[in-house]
Design an enzyme around this catalytic site. Structure first.
Site, PDB file in Angstrom:
ATOM      1  N   LYS A 280       0.838  -1.200   0.000  1.00 54.25           N
ATOM      2  CA  LYS A 280       0.000   0.000   0.000  1.00 54.25           C
ATOM      3  C   LYS A 280       0.872   1.248   0.000  1.00 54.25           C
ATOM      4  O   LYS A 280       2.018   1.199   0.460  1.00 54.25           O
ATOM      5  CB  LYS A 280      -0.861   0.024   1.274  1.00 54.25           C
ATOM      6  CG  LYS A 280      -1.976  -0.998   1.299  1.00 54.25           C
ATOM      7  CD  LYS A 280      -2.790  -0.868   2.576  1.00 54.25           C
ATOM      8  CE  LYS A 280      -3.931  -1.873   2.605  1.00 54.25           C
ATOM      9  NZ  LYS A 280      -4.942  -1.654   1.574  1.00 54.25           N
ATOM     10  N   ARG A 354     -10.442 -11.513   1.775  1.00 57.26           N
ATOM     11  CA  ARG A 354     -11.248 -12.597   1.211  1.00 57.26           C
ATOM     12  C   ARG A 354     -10.495 -13.927   1.254  1.00 57.26           C
ATOM     13  O   ARG A 354     -11.098 -14.976   1.336  1.00 57.26           O
ATOM     14  CB  ARG A 354     -11.667 -12.222  -0.222  1.00 57.26           C
ATOM     15  CG  ARG A 354     -10.508 -11.983  -1.147  1.00 57.26           C
ATOM     16  CD  ARG A 354     -10.888 -11.205  -2.409  1.00 57.26           C
ATOM     17  NE  ARG A 354     -10.964  -9.762  -2.162  1.00 57.26           N
ATOM     18  CZ  ARG A 354     -11.268  -8.866  -3.091  1.00 57.26           C
ATOM     19  NH1 ARG A 354     -11.552  -9.256  -4.319  1.00 57.26           N
ATOM     20  NH2 ARG A 354     -11.311  -7.582  -2.788  1.00 57.26           N
TER      21      ARG A 354
HETATM   22  N1  BES Z   1      -8.164  -3.777   4.354  1.00 59.72           N
HETATM   23  C1  BES Z   1      -8.287  -3.368   3.006  1.00 59.72           C
HETATM   24  C2  BES Z   1      -9.571  -2.585   2.750  1.00 59.72           C
HETATM   25  C3  BES Z   1      -9.588  -1.167   3.216  1.00 59.72           C
HETATM   26  C4  BES Z   1      -8.838  -0.198   2.576  1.00 59.72           C
HETATM   27  C5  BES Z   1     -10.428  -0.802   4.243  1.00 59.72           C
HETATM   28  C6  BES Z   1      -8.909   1.115   3.000  1.00 59.72           C
HETATM   29  C7  BES Z   1     -10.522   0.511   4.645  1.00 59.72           C
HETATM   30  C8  BES Z   1      -9.754   1.468   4.031  1.00 59.72           C
HETATM   31  C9  BES Z   1      -8.301  -4.582   2.082  1.00 59.72           C
HETATM   32  O1  BES Z   1      -7.522  -5.650   2.491  1.00 59.72           O
HETATM   33  C10 BES Z   1      -7.745  -4.119   0.785  1.00 59.72           C
HETATM   34  O2  BES Z   1      -6.614  -3.760   0.757  1.00 59.72           O
HETATM   35  N2  BES Z   1      -8.566  -4.122  -0.258  1.00 59.72           N
HETATM   36  C11 BES Z   1      -8.164  -3.684  -1.536  1.00 59.72           C
HETATM   37  C12 BES Z   1      -8.721  -4.635  -2.545  1.00 59.72           C
HETATM   38  C13 BES Z   1      -8.178  -4.452  -3.927  1.00 59.72           C
HETATM   39  C14 BES Z   1      -6.706  -4.827  -3.976  1.00 59.72           C
HETATM   40  C15 BES Z   1      -8.960  -5.315  -4.882  1.00 59.72           C
HETATM   41  C16 BES Z   1      -8.708  -2.277  -1.739  1.00 59.72           C
HETATM   42  O3  BES Z   1      -9.817  -1.986  -1.271  1.00 59.72           O
HETATM   43  O4  BES Z   1      -7.997  -1.462  -2.308  1.00 59.72           O
HETATM   44 MN    MN Z   2      -5.515  -5.457   1.867  1.00 63.51          MN
END
Ligand code: BES
Ligand code: MN
Ligand code: ZN
Length: 514
Positions: A280, A354
């Site tokens: 990230k 997931r």
């Molecule tokens: N934990 C995150 C989701 C999230 C991101 C919650 C920001 C709250 C704020 C999750 O594991 C994630 O990183 N999801 C990705 C999915 C994508 C790679 C398909 C996302 O939401 O960017």
């Molecule tokens: Mn994630």
């Protein structure tokens, strides 16, 4: 804070109530609430309103001392706004303002005699529950890790709600529910706010063990070896980059007959989500300590229902790990085999929620559940879709699932912890197609929260299931950064309603056979 219910009637009027501070409502345009009217034998309250010392606007306050004919040392007038009956928003403002005013007083206790029975579209039980939650929310701090604590605002430790004697028993039930939900939310908030170097999978497991001991629940914590034996290849792929040992936590609250099918709550327990190799951006990455809020809400809900001794069986299932990059971490392109046997091409290691949930959902089949609800900070896309007000609710679209969705939506509304239903349709499933495995773990940018739900759906076809995406509701960012405790109120209310529905059908059956 100690809460209790005090009652009044013709023989024991409010005026005779001994307390450090009695809180009553007034309205705009010089109007008194019925309680205020009843206390105003000498016209002092009406005169205070007339003088302009208090506007009656929602949240305005005026302190009076030694009012004629009152046993209370102080009388705090609080504005409930213009509308009669008062709106729930105005009640909340009044409660908040009164709580603030009380912090600067010397009173050791306070009694709220607000028109709880008369809130627009709500009943007295709702008003007492939500007032309890509001007061506890206002008093919450997370400062155990500050070496110099900021001085906590002083205020009365003992709080009572005054209700007509005829309503005493309903009020006591509502208060017990409010306190239990507040306790559950506080546990959920504490776990969320605890930093990721402390709140590890092991810490979550220890918390579950402590809860089990305190509330007489059964707990099982599986370690890496046992997770391997279960062939949870998808969950394990997320653990490869971290040195923190993963834990698979099962916490059982059995408040009903063993043969009664349980409600299973599955919570995402990523104690820190760096994204893994699909790392990230650094901005606000600290907030990914909140990626275990689904797990924390499962523990908080179990705490609440155990305190209430609900006559239901509820099982919490928590897959927990960190998601970190390293030389041993899962790579984009890796293909893993889930516990269900379905293979997954991991195209983005940041779609890890997931990957741990799918194995927990397959594991949950063994409980022959009445329903399974999973709770997860799953997608940023859900925040884009719904913002921070509603959690995202996903189920299949058949009669059985429409009914479950309705139950959850109603519980959310009743608890002031709302969700909004989103679609799961075949068309979206196509986005998860992989050239090399049964499915990919991402479906591209369009409808990101929906394709995430579609992924989970493939592992839940043997039972009735709902998914709640709390990415936008589990915590707040910015200067008020902190966990919210959601969706503990929604889940606890859902379970309270289920218990009530069961008791209704059981007593109904009883009558038929009698
Ligand atoms: N934990 C995150 C989701 C999230 C991101 C919650 C920001 C709250 C704020 C999750 O594991 C994630 O990183 N999801 C990705 C999915 C994508 C790679 C398909 C996302 O939401 O960017
Ligand atoms: Mn994630
Ligand atoms: Zn995540």
């Amino acid at each position: 804070m100690d809460f209790s219910i005090k009652t009044f009637d013709a023989k024991n009027p409010l005026a005779a109530l001994k307390t450090g501070c009695l809180v009553v409502g007034v309205f705009e345009e010089g109007k008194l609430s019925p309680a205020a009217k009843g206390l105003d034998g000498k016209g002092e309250i009406a005169a205070a309103l007339k003088s302009g010392d208090i506007s009656g606007k929602a949240g305005s306050t005026l302190l009076m001392r030694k009012v004629n004919g009152l046993a209370a040392e102080r009388l705090l007038l609080v504005g409930l706004g213009k509308e009669q009956p008062p709106t729930e928003k105005n009640l909340a403002s009044a409660m908040q303002a009164a709580a603030k005013a009380l912090t600067s007083l010397g009173a050791a206790d306070a009694v709220f005699a607000l028109p709880f029975e008369e809130i627009k579209d709500r009943d007295a039980s709702w008003a007492i529950r939500s007032s309890t939650l509001g007061l506890r929310e206002g008093a919450y701090r997370f400062e155990s890790l500050k070496s110099k604590k900021e001085p906590a605002p002083q205020g009365p430790r003992k709080i009572a709600f005054a209700v007509p004697a005829a309503n005493a028993s309903a009020a006591k039930t509502a208060l017990a529910q409010g306190v239990a939900i507040a306790n559950g939310m506080e546990l959920t908030k504490d776990l969320g706010n605890t930093p990721p170097n402390i709140c590890t999978p092991t810490y979550l497991a220890d918390t579950a063990k402590k809860l089990a001991k305190e509330f007489d629940m059964a707990v099982e914590v599986l370690d890496r070896k046992q997770i391997q034996a279960l062939k949870m290849g998808s969950f394990l792929s997320v653990t490869h980059g971290t040195l923190e040992p993963p834990k698979f936590i099962v916490l059982k609250y059995l408040g009903s007959k063993a043969k009664d099918a349980p409600v299973v709550l599955v919570g995402k327990g990523i104690t820190f989500d760096s994204g893994g190799i699909s790392i990230k951006p650094s901005g606000n990455m600290d907030e990914m300590k909140y990626d275990m809020c689904g797990a924390a809400s499962v523990l908080g809900t179990l705490r609440a229902i155990a305190e209430l001794k609900l006559k239901l069986n509820v099982i919490g299932v928590i897959p927990s790990t960190e998601n970190m990059p390293s030389g041993s971490a899962t790579r984009p392109g890796d293909i893993v085999t889930s516990m269900s046997g379905q293979t997954i091409e991991i195209l983005n290691t940041d779609a890890e929620g997931r990957l741990i949930l799918c194995d927990a959902l397959t594991y949950s089949e063994r409980f022959k559940p009445a329903v399974v609800v999973d709770i997860a900070t799953l997608t940023g896309a859900c925040v884009t879709a719904l913002g921070h007000h509603n959690s995202g609710l996903f189920t299949r679209h058949d009669e059985d699932h429409d009914k479950l969705a309705q139950e959850l939506l109603v519980a959310g509304k009743a608890a002031g912890d709302t969700a909004w239903r989103m679609p799961i349709e075949e068309n979206y499933q196509e986005q998860l197609k992989s050239n090399f495995a049964d499915m990919a773990n991402i479906g591209g940018p369009p409808g990101g929260s929906i394709t995430a739900a579609c992924f989970l759906e493939r592992f839940t076809r043997n039972y009735t299931w709902a998914h709640i995406d709390i990415a936008g509701t589990a915590w707040k960012s910015g200067s008020t950064k902190g966990a919210t405790g959601r969706p503990v109120p929604l889940l606890t209310t859902f379970l309270i309603h289920r218990e009530q529905a069961r008791e209704r059908t059981q007593s109904g059956n009883g009558k038929k056979t009698a």
